[in-house]
Write a protein that holds these residues in place. Structure first.
Motif, PDB file in Angstrom:
ATOM      1  N   ALA A  35       0.851  -1.202   0.000  1.00 62.09           N
ATOM      2  CA  ALA A  35       0.000   0.000   0.000  1.00 62.09           C
ATOM      3  C   ALA A  35       0.887   1.252   0.000  1.00 62.09           C
ATOM      4  O   ALA A  35       0.607   2.234  -0.696  1.00 62.09           O
ATOM      5  N   ALA A  36       1.982   1.216   0.747  1.00 59.07           N
ATOM      6  CA  ALA A  36       2.899   2.364   0.786  1.00 59.07           C
ATOM      7  C   ALA A  36       3.459   2.631  -0.606  1.00 59.07           C
ATOM      8  O   ALA A  36       3.551   3.791  -1.044  1.00 59.07           O
ATOM      9  N   LEU A  37       3.790   1.565  -1.316  1.00 64.00           N
ATOM     10  CA  LEU A  37       4.331   1.732  -2.673  1.00 64.00           C
ATOM     11  C   LEU A  37       3.300   2.355  -3.602  1.00 64.00           C
ATOM     12  O   LEU A  37       3.626   3.234  -4.411  1.00 64.00           O
ATOM     13  N   VAL A  38       2.075   1.901  -3.488  1.00 65.91           N
ATOM     14  CA  VAL A  38       0.996   2.454  -4.321  1.00 65.91           C
ATOM     15  C   VAL A  38       0.874   3.958  -4.057  1.00 65.91           C
ATOM     16  O   VAL A  38       0.794   4.773  -4.989  1.00 65.91           O
ATOM     17  N   ILE A  39       0.898   4.324  -2.797  1.00 70.25           N
ATOM     18  CA  ILE A  39       0.721   5.739  -2.441  1.00 70.25           C
ATOM     19  C   ILE A  39       1.906   6.573  -2.940  1.00 70.25           C
ATOM     20  O   ILE A  39       1.722   7.640  -3.535  1.00 70.25           O
ATOM     21  N   ILE A  40       3.115   6.077  -2.741  1.00 68.80           N
ATOM     22  CA  ILE A  40       4.292   6.840  -3.182  1.00 68.80           C
ATOM     23  C   ILE A  40       4.235   7.068  -4.699  1.00 68.80           C
ATOM     24  O   ILE A  40       4.451   8.181  -5.188  1.00 68.80           O
ATOM     25  N   ASP A  41       3.911   6.026  -5.443  1.00 70.15           N
ATOM     26  CA  ASP A  41       3.870   6.167  -6.903  1.00 70.15           C
ATOM     27  C   ASP A  41       2.809   7.193  -7.316  1.00 70.15           C
ATOM     28  O   ASP A  41       3.081   8.109  -8.103  1.00 70.15           O
ATOM     29  N   ALA A  42       1.617   7.059  -6.751  1.00 70.89           N
ATOM     30  CA  ALA A  42       0.518   7.953  -7.158  1.00 70.89           C
ATOM     31  C   ALA A  42       0.791   9.403  -6.737  1.00 70.89           C
ATOM     32  O   ALA A  42       0.474  10.339  -7.479  1.00 70.89           O
ATOM     33  N   VAL A  43       1.387   9.590  -5.562  1.00 76.61           N
ATOM     34  CA  VAL A  43       1.673  10.954  -5.082  1.00 76.61           C
ATOM     35  C   VAL A  43       2.804  11.569  -5.912  1.00 76.61           C
ATOM     36  O   VAL A  43       2.720  12.723  -6.352  1.00 76.61           O
ATOM     37  N   ALA A  44       3.851  10.771  -6.151  1.00 78.25           N
ATOM     38  CA  ALA A  44       5.019  11.299  -6.872  1.00 78.25           C
ATOM     39  C   ALA A  44       4.631  11.799  -8.255  1.00 78.25           C
ATOM     40  O   ALA A  44       5.192  12.780  -8.757  1.00 78.25           O
ATOM     41  N   ARG A  45       3.652  11.167  -8.887  1.00 78.30           N
ATOM     42  CA  ARG A  45       3.226  11.599 -10.233  1.00 78.30           C
ATOM     43  C   ARG A  45       2.708  13.024 -10.250  1.00 78.30           C
ATOM     44  O   ARG A  45       2.698  13.671 -11.279  1.00 78.30           O
ATOM     45  N   PHE A  46       2.252  13.501  -9.094  1.00 77.17           N
ATOM     46  CA  PHE A  46       1.735  14.872  -9.033  1.00 77.17           C
ATOM     47  C   PHE A  46       2.834  15.911  -8.774  1.00 77.17           C
ATOM     48  O   PHE A  46       2.564  17.104  -8.773  1.00 77.17           O
ATOM     49  N   ILE A  47       4.047  15.457  -8.510  1.00 72.72           N
ATOM     50  CA  ILE A  47       5.124  16.420  -8.253  1.00 72.72           C
ATOM     51  C   ILE A  47       5.679  16.876  -9.605  1.00 72.72           C
ATOM     52  O   ILE A  47       6.122  16.045 -10.401  1.00 72.72           O
ATOM     53  N   PRO A  48       5.622  18.176  -9.869  1.00 75.72           N
ATOM     54  CA  PRO A  48       6.041  18.656 -11.189  1.00 75.72           C
ATOM     55  C   PRO A  48       7.440  18.165 -11.562  1.00 75.72           C
ATOM     56  O   PRO A  48       8.361  18.241 -10.745  1.00 75.72           O
TER      57      PRO A  48
END
Ligand code: ADE
Length: 246
Positions: free
Chosen positions: A142-155
């Motif tokens: 779950a942590a990996l899923v969150i990191i990937d999805a959040v990182a995509r929003f970082i310009p």
């Protein structure tokens, strides 16, 4: 932006950040990911991180002291988010991913065993998050899923920022279908409109397909979305076409 993962299974993360978008984000200095072994924060010589539940019952519960020590050591920013991954948490979605991307530090506590001492929930974390209604053996994936999805929003993390803005969900609709060469594969042809070079027509076709796919697969998303006049017209056409199919 910095991600800190607190886990009893640091081995899980050995190679996952060595490829793909996260690797690029790390290399560009846009994100930093650190993995912390909870046992390093245990307070006894046996490095015990869990214990039997008071009141009896099956399984083991993560003790509060190592988790509090770990977070207090790792936390660098006043406004860090401290997230406990658990099936009982708030359901993760793209809106939360975007919101989390605005914080300088996210600490992810991977729950394990039968649970976590309730005082962690009450006094340590800022959020309890679930990635879906199923039970994983622990919060690591779950942590990996969150990191990937959040990182995509970082310009800058995803090649062209545009592609995140156009992602499914960001526009409130699912993606239109994509095709590539060959034009014909086993008799299945690419839709003619995509070969015309007429950008306006292609744009309308794609919008209509997005609406149709969303209507068929996730009508709940359409209920939440405010449609413009063109979209309303296209949706009416789609509904007529679907009812004539039936
Ligand atoms: N840990 C176990 N199951 C989980 C889930 N569905 N989401 C987040 N963390 C979990």
């Amino acid at each position: 932006m910095r991600f800190d993962i607190i886990t009893v299974l640091p081995e899980i993360f050995k190679s996952v950040f060595n490829a793909g978008v996260l690797k690029k984000g790390i290399e560009k200095g846009l994100i930093e990911i650190r993995v912390h072994n909870l046992r390093d924060y245990a307070i006894d010589k046996h490095r015990q991180v869990d214990d039997r539940p008071f009141g009896g019952g099956e399984g083991m519960v993560l003790k509060p002291e190592p988790l509090f020590r770990a977070v207090e050591k790792i936390k660098e920013k006043e406004n860090s988010r401290i997230i406990l991954l658990s099936p009982q948490g708030r359901k993760f979605d793209y809106k939360l991913a975007e919101e989390f991307s605005n914080f300088p530090q996210i600490i992810l506590i991977c729950g394990r065993y039968e649970g976590v001492d309730e005082r962690v929930r009450e006094h340590l974390i800022t959020d309890e998050i679930s990635i879906g209604d199923y039970v994983l053996s622990g919060g690591e994936y779950a942590a990996l899923v969150i990191i990937d999805a959040v990182a995509r929003f970082i310009p800058g993390v995803v090649g062209k920022e545009e592609s995140v803005k156009k992602d499914s969900f960001s526009l409130g609709l699912l993606d239109y279908p994509q095709y590539t060469r060959p034009r014909e594969f086993r008799g299945w042809k690419v839709p003619d409109v995509l070969l015309t070079g007429d950008h306006k027509k292609i744009e309308i076709w794609r919008k209509k397909k997005s609406l149709e796919i969303t209507l068929r697969k996730r009508p709940d998303l359409l209920e939440q979305k405010e449609l413009n006049e063109e979209e309303k017209k296209l949706l009416d056409e789609i509904k007529k076409e679907i009812s004539s199919e039936e």
